[in-house]
Scaffold this motif. Structure first.
Motif, short mmCIF file in Angstrom:
data_model
loop_
_atom_site.label_atom_id
_atom_site.label_comp_id
_atom_site.label_asym_id
_atom_site.label_seq_id
_atom_site.Cartn_x
_atom_site.Cartn_y
_atom_site.Cartn_z
N ALA A 112 0.82 -1.21 0.00
CA ALA A 112 0.00 0.00 0.00
C ALA A 112 0.85 1.26 0.00
O ALA A 112 0.48 2.27 -0.61
N VAL A 113 2.01 1.24 0.67
CA VAL A 113 2.86 2.43 0.74
C VAL A 113 3.86 2.49 -0.42
O VAL A 113 4.63 3.46 -0.50
N GLY A 114 3.86 1.50 -1.30
CA GLY A 114 4.84 1.47 -2.38
C GLY A 114 6.10 0.74 -1.96
O GLY A 114 6.46 0.72 -0.78
N PHE A 138 6.65 -6.01 14.00
CA PHE A 138 6.00 -7.00 13.14
C PHE A 138 4.60 -6.56 12.73
O PHE A 138 4.19 -6.75 11.58
N VAL A 139 3.87 -5.97 13.65
CA VAL A 139 2.52 -5.50 13.33
C VAL A 139 2.56 -4.33 12.36
O VAL A 139 1.78 -4.26 11.41
N MET A 140 3.50 -3.42 12.55
CA MET A 140 3.53 -2.21 11.73
C MET A 140 4.02 -2.49 10.31
O MET A 140 3.59 -1.83 9.37
N ILE A 141 4.91 -3.47 10.13
CA ILE A 141 5.34 -3.78 8.76
C ILE A 141 4.18 -4.41 7.99
O ILE A 141 4.03 -4.19 6.78
N ALA A 142 3.33 -5.16 8.67
CA ALA A 142 2.14 -5.71 8.02
C ALA A 142 1.14 -4.60 7.69
O ALA A 142 0.48 -4.63 6.65
N ARG A 143 1.04 -3.61 8.56
CA ARG A 143 0.16 -2.47 8.28
C ARG A 143 0.67 -1.67 7.08
O ARG A 143 -0.12 -1.16 6.28
N ALA A 144 1.99 -1.56 6.94
CA ALA A 144 2.56 -0.83 5.80
C ALA A 144 2.18 -1.49 4.48
O ALA A 144 2.06 -0.80 3.45
N ALA A 145 2.01 -2.81 4.49
CA ALA A 145 1.63 -3.51 3.26
C ALA A 145 0.16 -3.32 2.92
O ALA A 145 -0.23 -3.47 1.75
N GLN A 146 -0.68 -2.98 3.92
CA GLN A 146 -2.12 -2.94 3.69
C GLN A 146 -2.73 -1.55 3.77
O GLN A 146 -3.84 -1.34 3.28
N ASP A 147 -2.04 -0.61 4.40
CA ASP A 147 -2.60 0.73 4.60
C ASP A 147 -1.57 1.76 4.14
O ASP A 147 -0.39 1.68 4.50
#
Length: 398
Positions: free
Chosen positions: A257-259, A337-346
């Motif tokens: 999501a963030v490129g 770990f949670v935030m890198i997954a959020r970077a992929a989706q938001d």
């Protein structure tokens, strides 16, 4: 503070050069390749055993014309669904199916006889319930033959699919979580045993006499982090070359999501945070151990605790915005770990700025805690000094 940092860089350069220039560092770089090669070899062997050895064989005891029709229908279905999803068909001699199954040299799980219009499946009751649907499908296709209608499917391609993009981004975030976790556990665990040899040889006491003990701690942590990035660059280059070789330059991976540029930058930052959080804790705890056995004893509960944290973070991937995902982002050891997954989706950037600042605060606190443990125990390696965490008190003299 500048004196501590200057001394820390000296210690870091010393440890980094000692590790990088050692002969065992080549084995360290090549070490992860052995499980990959062995896993690929055993994976291919297991797939071959599954598809070839574990597939049931059904004998065809029909007339030559009916057997040919069954085999032709089998090939058509196997081309569409995959042969591993169907039992193997093998022609059997004409005769009573019960007698064929009773022969010592028979390798059939069941025998289909009769005609294509009225097939008869003979075998054990449990096997018949398993094979009935497959044989019925093959016989139906053989019976239809040329009369089987062919429906032309009209294709209507689209440039984007929100559901497919969401699924691919979730998988990207999960893969990034696993990668950061494996790298952190592989590389941060080394700092547990980093001090044992130097404490045994009293080298650590010489270093502590020359520079502040805080600088020794920070220098060792910086050296191990720098060595980790060397390993990551080496492994990443190998993975990138393998992707270009086997997948080709035209492969289009799913876009986070963030490129990709910002995602890779955030991945580097979050790995640094996760490594520093866990590495400083490992270094502080490892300073209390005096032997390799004590290091192994300490390693088990820390590793199990980190596994629990990782499973909690993977659960939060599928529940973005939920209380569990917010709690995982707040808890410092699961936050990267949670935030890198959020970077992929938001695509929002501000949560990452807030999370990095929060993690940096906890890095400073954990480093301070690790320095305290380090200072308290690292100089107490001699027999005349106070005993450490795993030492029993001697019995009082009579």
């Amino acid at each position: 503070m500048s004196e501590v940092l200057r001394a820390a860089f000296v210690i870091a350069r010393r440890d980094f050069s000692a590790v990088i220039l050692s002969k065992t560092f080549i084995l360290f770089l090549l070490g992860p390749l052995f499980p990959v090669v062995i896993g690929m070899a055993f994976g291919g062997l297991g797939e071959k055993i599954t598809t070839e050895g574990l597939r049931p064989t059904v004998g065809i005891s029909m007339s030559a014309a009916d057997a040919a029709r069954m085999e032709g229908a089998y090939r058509i279905i196997a081309d569409r669904l995959g042969g591993e999803k169907l039992p193997r068909l093998q022609r059997a001699p004409a005769g009573d199916p019960r007698a064929l199954l009773a022969r010592p040299d028979a390798r059939f799980l069941a025998v289909v006889s009769g005609t294509v219009e009225r097939p008869v499946l003979t075998g054990k009751a449990s096997d018949l319930a398993w094979l009935e649907g497959d044989i019925s499908l093959i016989a139906s296709a053989a019976l239809a033959g040329e009369r089987l209608p062919h429906v032309r499917v009209e294709k209507q391609p689209v440039t984007a699919s929100a559901g497919a993009d969401a699924q691919s981004r979730m998988l990207t975030g999960r893969a990034a979580q696993v990668l950061i976790f494996l790298l952190t556990m592989l590389l941060a665990g080394m700092v547990l045993s980093n001090l044992v040899e130097e404490k045994t040889n009293k080298i650590i006491e010489i270093l502590a006499a020359a520079v502040p003990i805080d600088a020794v701690f920070l220098g060792k942590l910086m050296a191990m982090l720098a060595m980790s990035f060397v390993g990551i660059c080496f492994w990443g280059s190998g993975v990138f070359a393998a992707i270009l070789t086997f997948a080709g330059p035209n492969m289009t991976p799913p876009t986070p999501a963030v490129g990709w540029p910002l995602f890779l930058l955030l991945g580097t930052v979050y790995f640094t945070m996760a490594y520093t959080l866990l590495g400083s804790l490992f270094l502080g705890i490892g300073a209390q151990a005096a032997t390799v056995r004590e290091v192994q004893t300490l390693n088990m509960p820390v590793t199990m605790g980190q596994m629990v944290v990782f499973f909690f973070a993977t659960y939060a991937v599928d529940h973005m915005g939920s209380p569990s995902e917010i709690a995982g982002a707040i808890f410092p050891f699961s936050s990267p770990f949670v935030m890198i997954a959020r970077a992929a989706q938001d695509a929002a950037i501000w949560p990452h700025l807030l999370a990095i600042a929060w993690q940096a605060l906890w890095v400073a606190l954990i480093i301070r805690f690790g320095v305290t443990l380090f200072r308290r125990h690292v100089l107490k390696s001699g027999p005349a000094r106070r005993r450490g965490l795993f030492r029993r008190r001697s019995a009082p003299a009579a």
